[in-house]
Design an enzyme around this catalytic site. Structure first.
Site, PDB file in Angstrom:
ATOM      1  N   HIS A 255      49.951  52.928  35.604  1.00  0.00           N
ATOM      2  CA  HIS A 255      48.999  51.846  35.330  1.00  0.00           C
ATOM      3  C   HIS A 255      47.555  52.273  35.627  1.00  0.00           C
ATOM      4  CE1 HIS A 255      52.614  49.633  34.995  1.00  0.00           C
ATOM      5  NE2 HIS A 255      52.730  49.241  36.242  1.00  0.00           N
ATOM      6  N   ARG A 362      35.846  48.910  39.323  1.00  0.00           N
ATOM      7  CA  ARG A 362      34.525  48.723  39.924  1.00  0.00           C
ATOM      8  C   ARG A 362      33.691  49.962  39.617  1.00  0.00           C
ATOM      9  NH1 ARG A 362      33.057  44.912  44.015  1.00  0.00           N
ATOM     10  NH2 ARG A 362      35.077  43.935  43.915  1.00  0.00           N
TER      11      ARG A 362
HETATM   12  N1  LIG Z   1      33.375  35.651  38.493  1.00  0.00           N
HETATM   13  C1  LIG Z   1      33.943  35.710  39.650  1.00  0.00           C
HETATM   14  O1  LIG Z   1      35.046  35.228  39.822  1.00  0.00           O
HETATM   15  C2  LIG Z   1      33.229  36.392  40.749  1.00  0.00           C
HETATM   16  C3  LIG Z   1      33.857  36.464  41.957  1.00  0.00           C
HETATM   17  N2  LIG Z   1      33.247  37.070  43.002  1.00  0.00           N
HETATM   18  C4  LIG Z   1      33.996  37.107  44.277  1.00  0.00           C
HETATM   19  O2  LIG Z   1      33.142  37.270  45.355  1.00  0.00           O
HETATM   20  C5  LIG Z   1      33.755  38.049  46.372  1.00  0.00           C
HETATM   21  C6  LIG Z   1      32.874  39.222  46.748  1.00  0.00           C
HETATM   22  O3  LIG Z   1      32.606  40.027  45.597  1.00  0.00           O
HETATM   23  P1  LIG Z   1      32.908  41.612  45.550  1.00  0.00           P
HETATM   24  O4  LIG Z   1      32.559  42.103  44.230  1.00  0.00           O
HETATM   25  O5  LIG Z   1      34.272  41.874  46.018  1.00  0.00           O
HETATM   26  O6  LIG Z   1      31.824  42.193  46.525  1.00  0.00           O
HETATM   27  P2  LIG Z   1      31.850  42.948  47.903  1.00  0.00           P
HETATM   28  O7  LIG Z   1      30.680  43.839  47.840  1.00  0.00           O
HETATM   29  O8  LIG Z   1      31.949  41.966  49.004  1.00  0.00           O
HETATM   30  O9  LIG Z   1      33.136  43.849  47.909  1.00  0.00           O
HETATM   31  C7  LIG Z   1      33.115  45.033  47.214  1.00  0.00           C
HETATM   32  C8  LIG Z   1      34.312  45.886  47.484  1.00  0.00           C
HETATM   33  O10 LIG Z   1      34.367  46.307  48.837  1.00  0.00           O
HETATM   34  C9  LIG Z   1      35.676  46.162  49.376  1.00  0.00           C
HETATM   35  N3  LIG Z   1      35.571  45.989  50.833  1.00  0.00           N
HETATM   36  C10 LIG Z   1      35.701  44.867  51.573  1.00  0.00           C
HETATM   37  N4  LIG Z   1      35.560  45.169  52.888  1.00  0.00           N
HETATM   38  C11 LIG Z   1      35.320  46.497  52.965  1.00  0.00           C
HETATM   39  C12 LIG Z   1      35.078  47.395  54.034  1.00  0.00           C
HETATM   40  N5  LIG Z   1      35.091  46.969  55.296  1.00  0.00           N
HETATM   41  N6  LIG Z   1      34.837  48.696  53.740  1.00  0.00           N
HETATM   42  C13 LIG Z   1      34.846  49.119  52.467  1.00  0.00           C
HETATM   43  N7  LIG Z   1      35.082  48.319  51.417  1.00  0.00           N
HETATM   44  C14 LIG Z   1      35.326  47.028  51.657  1.00  0.00           C
HETATM   45  C15 LIG Z   1      36.188  44.947  48.659  1.00  0.00           C
HETATM   46  O11 LIG Z   1      37.504  44.598  48.712  1.00  0.00           O
HETATM   47  P3  LIG Z   1      38.860  45.372  49.150  1.00  0.00           P
HETATM   48  O12 LIG Z   1      39.378  44.641  50.334  1.00  0.00           O
HETATM   49  O13 LIG Z   1      39.748  45.185  47.983  1.00  0.00           O
HETATM   50  O14 LIG Z   1      38.575  46.797  49.455  1.00  0.00           O
HETATM   51  C16 LIG Z   1      35.650  45.248  47.251  1.00  0.00           C
HETATM   52  O15 LIG Z   1      36.432  46.213  46.599  1.00  0.00           O
HETATM   53  C17 LIG Z   1      35.076  38.520  45.802  1.00  0.00           C
HETATM   54  O16 LIG Z   1      36.089  37.684  46.295  1.00  0.00           O
HETATM   55  C18 LIG Z   1      34.896  38.331  44.325  1.00  0.00           C
HETATM   56  O17 LIG Z   1      36.098  38.132  43.646  1.00  0.00           O
HETATM   57  C19 LIG Z   1      32.042  37.659  42.862  1.00  0.00           C
HETATM   58  C20 LIG Z   1      31.379  37.612  41.666  1.00  0.00           C
HETATM   59  C21 LIG Z   1      31.920  36.946  40.514  1.00  0.00           C
HETATM   60  O1  LIG Z   2      55.067  48.218  37.117  1.00  0.00           O
HETATM   61  C1  LIG Z   2      54.961  47.559  38.136  1.00  0.00           C
HETATM   62  O2  LIG Z   2      54.081  46.516  38.182  1.00  0.00           O
HETATM   63  C2  LIG Z   2      54.294  45.434  39.061  1.00  0.00           C
HETATM   64  C3  LIG Z   2      53.007  44.629  39.086  1.00  0.00           C
HETATM   65  O3  LIG Z   2      52.752  44.096  37.828  1.00  0.00           O
HETATM   66  P1  LIG Z   2      51.763  42.860  37.652  1.00  0.00           P
HETATM   67  O4  LIG Z   2      51.677  42.664  36.196  1.00  0.00           O
HETATM   68  O5  LIG Z   2      52.398  41.709  38.381  1.00  0.00           O
HETATM   69  O6  LIG Z   2      50.487  43.248  38.283  1.00  0.00           O
HETATM   70  C4  LIG Z   2      54.679  45.917  40.449  1.00  0.00           C
HETATM   71  O7  LIG Z   2      55.042  44.807  41.263  1.00  0.00           O
HETATM   72  C5  LIG Z   2      55.886  46.860  40.352  1.00  0.00           C
HETATM   73  O8  LIG Z   2      56.165  47.408  41.630  1.00  0.00           O
HETATM   74  C6  LIG Z   2      55.592  47.992  39.386  1.00  0.00           C
HETATM   75  O9  LIG Z   2      56.778  48.735  39.133  1.00  0.00           O
END
Ligand SMILES: NC(=O)C1=CN([C@@H]2O[C@H](COP(=O)(O)OP(=O)(O)OC[C@H]3O[C@@H](n4cnc5c(N)ncnc54)[C@H](OP(=O)(O)O)[C@@H]3O)[C@@H](O)[C@H]2O)C=CC1
Ligand SMILES: O=C1O[C@H](COP(=O)(O)O)[C@@H](O)[C@H](O)[C@H]1O
Length: 509
Positions: A255, A362
């Site tokens: 994937h 991202r």
């Molecule tokens: N249209 C929409 O629905 C929108 C939603 N949002 C929401 O706002 C929130 C914040 O936005 P986002 O873009 O994630 O911005 P952030 O800058 O807060 O996060 C960016 C990334 O950093 C990761 N991260 C979190 N903590 C740490 C850490 N301690 N060290 C390193 N990486 C870290 C995050 O999650 P991970 O834990 O996965 O690593 C993510 O991948 C999210 O929930 C997002 O979905 C924002 C804009 C538009």
């Molecule tokens: O192929 C797989 O994908 C699923 C996750 O699929 P999603 O569409 O729900 O995101 C994962 O749970 C499984 O382990 C893997 O074999």
């Protein structure tokens, strides 16, 4: 103007009838008694049937070793079908089109009985869905080829194959050679269901249908790309199966690498399946094998004070071999050694039993050169394509704080699908892909040379892991995974500041 679901469905029905020329079709589910058939394949066929999206003369045959009736299949699958009260009559019609043949996977006589059941439907196109463990692929495909193919030139036969396509380069090549000896590539549909997701299909349009991205989609502007898959649950009692593969084979090698190839490939000459797949193969060929030093492996442990599944670690699953070191979390940095991407880290990250369900791409852009603002005030732009849940595309931007202030602040251009495309039905990935097979479109299916390259990139690492059995880093069920992953991200030029705050738009009253 946004198309309504009904407009789109009507257009799809027209296209389908046109492409299928009113022919009869028989859809055979091999492994009809199994988990995939019950949870995904039968429900998907029902949704397509309910929405009038299958060719008019289509019937379904289940095949497996268990002696079952159609009614028993119905009982197993019904809870996954999301049937509304007013759809009962239609559901009855659907099951009337179903039949079931029981037989072994390695007996040609049993497949002759299956063929008899197909022949009884008259002259028809034939689709075979292999919802089966890979251990029986070989005998099943040999038997299909021997006795179940369409007999006349005007009807086709298509074989839908599910992953795992082998467990390393060697076994995948063996499977590919086996299939290639029996079927033409245009008869083979290798499913990677991520290619059926809305936002993955959107990547082509986003990249090549917008003038603004092409000048910045390269090493001059992009600092790093992170492609993530997170699941908030563990193996749920199916650890025995998972343990044979681990998260790299389960999610990363297929994937996530498929997503990477769509993010990084060059613009194809057309939207034709072969042109797109040629570009995907080209970009994969530019990726050297992943190095162990650029990898973090993790395995979840139970949460103290947690209840139910979250209290249990991977090793507490009774189906998992004692002391297993199979990773349930993995992240790695890899590089595309071509003119566009040389030096840009692509970080792939996937894990089970994490803090949330999320899949996203991202793209983080480089720092602004010759910054004139207060030191540290300006943060990097980031384009986020959220695949699931709640599809969205947002670009994190610097803006002047509105009002009298002259400061800068982090903001966003936000395209949240729920707001922008109200009322549009998002089909499940399997719905789109099964429909593609009927229509003969291979754009969203994996070609054998893509598969070869994907295994070439991961096999040396997988062999090293299998041989050296490094102990994965423990992370707690429901956490963000091992801290070492954040270090890997920083090392490979993904900067997290923690300063961005999203203010969810409130609906207008
Ligand atoms: N249209 C929409 O629905 C929108 C939603 N949002 C929401 O706002 C929130 C914040 O936005 P986002 O873009 O994630 O911005 P952030 O800058 O807060 O996060 C960016 C990334 O950093 C990761 N991260 C979190 N903590 C740490 C850490 N301690 N060290 C390193 N990486 C870290 C995050 O999650 P991970 O834990 O996965 O690593 C993510 O991948 C999210 O929930 C997002 O979905 C924002 C804009 C538009
Ligand atoms: O192929 C797989 O994908 C699923 C996750 O699929 P999603 O569409 O729900 O995101 C994962 O749970 C499984 O382990 C893997 O074999």
């Amino acid at each position: 103007m946004t198309s309504t679901s009904n407009d789109v469905l009507a257009r799809m029905r027209d296209t389908l009838e046109h492409d299928c020329h009113g022919a009869s079709h028989v859809f055979v589910i091999l492994g009809a008694s199994g988990d995939l058939a019950k949870k995904k394949i039968y429900p998907t066929l029902w949704w397509l049937y309910r929405d009038g999206l299958l060719p008019k003369k289509t019937s379904f045959i289940g095949y497996a070793r268990s002696k079952l009736t159609v009614d028993e299949i119905k009982q197993k699958t019904i809870k996954f079908m999301k049937v509304e009260k007013d759809e009962e009559k239609k559901l009855e019609e659907f099951f009337k089109l179903n039949s079931y043949v029981s037989g072994a996977y390695d007996k040609t006589e049993a497949f002759s009985a299956l063929n008899k059941a197909i022949d009884a439907k008259g002259s028809c196109n034939r689709l075979f869905y292999l919802a089966l463990p890979p251990s029986v692929y070989e005998s099943v495909t040999l038997n299909i080829k021997a006795v179940c193919m369409s007999k006349d030139d005007k009807n086709w036969t298509r074989i839908i194959v599910e992953k795992p396509f082998g467990r390393d380069l060697e076994s995948s090549n063996t499977l590919s050679s086996h299939l290639a000896a029996l079927f033409k590539e245009e008869e083979l549909y290798r499913i990677d269901h991520y290619l059926g997701k809305e936002m993955i299909q959107n990547l082509m349009v986003l990249r090549f249908g917008n003038r603004i991205f092409s000048p910045i989609w390269n090493r001059e502007s992009v600092a790093s790309v992170v492609i993530s898959f997170k699941e908030p649950f563990g193996t749920q009692g199916r650890g025995g199966y998972f343990d044979e593969f681990g998260i790299i084979r389960d999610v990363m090698q297929n994937h996530l690498l498929q997503i990477l190839s769509l993010v990084a490939m060059e613009k194809p000459p057309s939207t034709g399946a072969e042109d797109i797949r040629n570009e995907k193969v080209k970009v994969l060929k530019s990726i050297p094998p992943v190095l162990m030093e650029n990898v973090v492996l993790g395995q979840y442990i139970g949460k103290k004070g947690g209840e139910g599944e979250e209290a249990k670690g991977y090793l507490d699953d009774p189906t998992v071999p004692k002391g297993s070191v199979t990773p349930t979390f993995a992240s790695c940095a890899l590089f595309v050694k071509n003119e566009r991407w040389d030096g840009v880290p692509f970080i792939l990250r996937c894990g089970k039993a994490l803090n949330e369900r999320k899949a996203e791409v991202r793209v983080q852009f480089r720092d602004v050169p010759g910054d004139i603002f207060r030191e540290g005030e300006v943060k990097r732009n980031e384009l986020v394509i959220r695949v699931q849940p709640n599809e969205a595309v947002y670009m994190k931007m610097m803006m002047k704080t509105p009002g009298m202030s002259i400061d800068c602040e982090e903001s966003e251009l936000d395209l949240t699908y729920d707001n922008r495309y109200k009322g549009v039905k998002m089909p499940d990935a399997y719905e789109r892909l099964i429909l593609d097979v009927f229509m003969g479109s291979q754009i969203h299916f994996v070609r054998s040379d893509e598969l070869h390259e994907a295994w070439r990139i991961f096999t040396p690492l997988l062999k090293q892991i299998d041989k050296e059995k490094p102990k994965p880093i423990e992370y707690v069920y429901g956490s963000r995974g091992p801290k070492e992953n954040d270090k890997l991200c920083t090392e490979f030029n993904f900067i997290y500041t923690g300063t961005y705050k999203w203010v969810k738009p409130q609906p207008h009253l």
